[in-house]
Design an enzyme around this catalytic site. Structure first.
Site, PDB file in Angstrom:
ATOM      1  N   ASP A  64       7.097   5.551   7.942  1.00  0.00           N
ATOM      2  CA  ASP A  64       6.066   4.361   7.603  1.00  0.00           C
ATOM      3  C   ASP A  64       6.263   3.515   8.704  1.00  0.00           C
ATOM      4  O   ASP A  64       5.185   2.759   9.305  1.00  0.00           O
ATOM      5  CB  ASP A  64       6.267   3.984   6.477  1.00  0.00           C
ATOM      6  CG  ASP A  64       5.805   4.637   5.473  1.00  0.00           C
ATOM      7  OD1 ASP A  64       4.904   5.703   5.603  1.00  0.00           O
ATOM      8  OD2 ASP A  64       5.947   4.510   4.053  1.00  0.00           O
ATOM      9  N   GLY A  65       7.606   3.174   9.377  1.00  0.00           N
ATOM     10  CA  GLY A  65       7.503   2.361  10.586  1.00  0.00           C
ATOM     11  C   GLY A  65       7.060   2.558  11.549  1.00  0.00           C
ATOM     12  O   GLY A  65       6.260   1.871  12.544  1.00  0.00           O
ATOM     13  N   ARG A  69       3.637   0.732  13.890  1.00  0.00           N
ATOM     14  CA  ARG A  69       3.752   0.569  15.159  1.00  0.00           C
ATOM     15  C   ARG A  69       2.242   1.077  15.819  1.00  0.00           C
ATOM     16  O   ARG A  69       1.439   0.407  16.583  1.00  0.00           O
ATOM     17  CB  ARG A  69       4.713   1.354  15.862  1.00  0.00           C
ATOM     18  CG  ARG A  69       4.707   1.199  17.446  1.00  0.00           C
ATOM     19  CD  ARG A  69       5.945   1.886  18.055  1.00  0.00           C
ATOM     20  NE  ARG A  69       5.911   1.464  19.677  1.00  0.00           N
ATOM     21  CZ  ARG A  69       6.351   0.634  20.363  1.00  0.00           C
ATOM     22  NH1 ARG A  69       7.361  -0.395  19.660  1.00  0.00           N
ATOM     23  NH2 ARG A  69       6.185   0.414  21.405  1.00  0.00           N
ATOM     24  N   ASN A 138       1.240  -4.768   7.786  1.00  0.00           N
ATOM     25  CA  ASN A 138       2.067  -4.882   6.668  1.00  0.00           C
ATOM     26  C   ASN A 138       2.258  -6.475   6.281  1.00  0.00           C
ATOM     27  O   ASN A 138       1.610  -7.133   5.473  1.00  0.00           O
ATOM     28  CB  ASN A 138       3.636  -4.667   6.678  1.00  0.00           C
ATOM     29  CG  ASN A 138       3.775  -3.312   5.979  1.00  0.00           C
ATOM     30  OD1 ASN A 138       2.988  -2.862   5.164  1.00  0.00           O
ATOM     31  ND2 ASN A 138       4.921  -2.808   5.986  1.00  0.00           N
ATOM     32  N   ASP A 139       2.622  -7.298   7.338  1.00  0.00           N
ATOM     33  CA  ASP A 139       2.959  -8.788   6.977  1.00  0.00           C
ATOM     34  C   ASP A 139       3.338  -9.438   8.387  1.00  0.00           C
ATOM     35  O   ASP A 139       3.672  -8.921   9.407  1.00  0.00           O
ATOM     36  CB  ASP A 139       4.125  -8.970   6.252  1.00  0.00           C
ATOM     37  CG  ASP A 139       5.330  -8.217   6.392  1.00  0.00           C
ATOM     38  OD1 ASP A 139       5.934  -7.979   7.663  1.00  0.00           O
ATOM     39  OD2 ASP A 139       5.935  -7.485   5.457  1.00  0.00           O
ATOM     40  N   ARG A 149      20.061 -23.765   8.206  1.00  0.00           N
ATOM     41  CA  ARG A 149      19.410 -24.569   7.354  1.00  0.00           C
ATOM     42  C   ARG A 149      18.237 -24.131   6.806  1.00  0.00           C
ATOM     43  O   ARG A 149      17.486 -23.141   7.456  1.00  0.00           O
ATOM     44  CB  ARG A 149      18.964 -25.886   8.027  1.00  0.00           C
ATOM     45  CG  ARG A 149      20.357 -26.769   8.396  1.00  0.00           C
ATOM     46  CD  ARG A 149      19.780 -27.924   9.165  1.00  0.00           C
ATOM     47  NE  ARG A 149      21.040 -28.702   9.541  1.00  0.00           N
ATOM     48  CZ  ARG A 149      21.838 -29.763   8.886  1.00  0.00           C
ATOM     49  NH1 ARG A 149      21.344 -29.906   7.402  1.00  0.00           N
ATOM     50  NH2 ARG A 149      22.722 -30.396   9.305  1.00  0.00           N
ATOM     51  N   ASP A 168      13.990 -19.972   2.446  1.00  0.00           N
ATOM     52  CA  ASP A 168      14.606 -19.005   3.358  1.00  0.00           C
ATOM     53  C   ASP A 168      13.005 -18.590   4.449  1.00  0.00           C
ATOM     54  O   ASP A 168      13.314 -18.127   5.451  1.00  0.00           O
ATOM     55  CB  ASP A 168      14.975 -17.900   2.853  1.00  0.00           C
ATOM     56  CG  ASP A 168      16.381 -18.053   2.415  1.00  0.00           C
ATOM     57  OD1 ASP A 168      16.950 -19.336   2.694  1.00  0.00           O
ATOM     58  OD2 ASP A 168      17.019 -16.995   1.827  1.00  0.00           O
TER      59      ASP A 168
END
Length: 286
Positions: A64-65, A69, A138-139, A149, A168
């Protein structure tokens, strides 16, 4: 069914997947025998839309990666994708390696359907310098780097203030991405052909802690406020350092990623059930 003439066919392979080279070469030889024009190239050489622009079809040899691409360049060029699965999950790929000859014959006969999936378009702005557009299937993720921080992400929707996420980071996902990082962060699962954008906070602290599903027509502006280090990641790649005051503008891309599908239209739910069972098994057997 009439024969479909995909003439120039790009074969994109993951060079570190076992058997990818041998399988891609076998497919290339077959395509030449039936009068097609195969273009064989490793994934790392695919770095701009112009390479794909003359193709009629892109076939991937990996997981899937690799599909993520290839979609980055194939979708803007209007080139459909057909994935041969050499990975683990296979949410985006379509064909198992041992059945490639039979399944490609079905494609030439027109025995397939086309699935269209939303793509995101993102631009990164620092002061007066604008970078992009970048495309994601995807995102798009803004997250803190290391154990520094927390990150504050101010979100505007269509030019109006919505909220500030503190934690985060923040995931902006497509329906395709709803089964990836967004799912691990507690987001909802959306069927792949929906046209929605999802906001999913990562480990939120004293801020909105629920995912929000937005219409595809919205335009987002994310402004970063952090005293530590943060990064912009697009489809799991990049990790570009972003600084205090940087902005990321995100909207639905003006094109879709197109996938050649040979399975019935309910395939997604079967794959999803398999993956969820696997996740439960992994949790019970750490």
């Amino acid at each position: 069914m009439a024969e479909v003439r995909f003439q120039r066919i790009g074969l994109v392979l993951h060079p570190q997947r076992p058997h990818a080279w041998g399988l891609a070469e076998a497919v290339a030889e077959y395509l030449q025998r039936i009068g097609r024009e195969p273009i064989l190239l490793p994934a790392e050489t695919l770095d701009r839309v112009e390479i794909v622009a003359g193709w009629d079809l892109a076939i991937t040899f990996g997981g899937d990666g690799l599909v993520l691409r290839v979609a980055r360049y194939a979708a803007p060029a209007g080139v459909p994708i057909l994935g041969i699965n050499l990975g683990r999950v296979g949410f985006l790929t379509e064909i198992q390696p041992e059945e490639w000859l039979e399944q490609l014959s079905r494609v030439w006969e027109g025995d397939y359907w086309v699935e269209r999936r939303l793509m995101l378009e993102a631009c990164w702005i620092r002061e007066d310098q604008r970078q992009g557009p970048f495309y994601a299937l995807n995102d798009v993720v803004i997250g803190r780097m290391g154990l520094g921080r927390i990150v504050r992400v101010r979100v505007e929707i269509d030019g109006r203030y919505f909220t500030t996420y503190i934690g985060d980071g923040l995931i902006v996902a497509t329906p395709t991405g709803s089964t990836a990082y967004a799912l691990a962060a507690g987001g909802p699962i959306l069927p792949p052909e929906l046209k929605n954008i999802v906001l999913v906070p990562i480990a939120p602290h004293l801020s909105l802690d629920r995912a929000v599903v937005l219409d595809e027509g919205v335009r987002l502006t994310l402004t970063v406020h952090t005293e530590g280090k943060a990064a912009l990641t697009i489809d799991g790649a990049g990790d570009e350092p972003i600084a205090e005051g940087d902005r990321v503008e995100i909207a639905a891309a003006p094109f879709s990623a197109r996938f050649i599908r040979l399975r019935d239209r309910s395939y997604f739910y079967r794959l999803l059930a398999t993956r969820l069972r696997r996740m439960v098994a992994d949790e019970n057997n750490p």
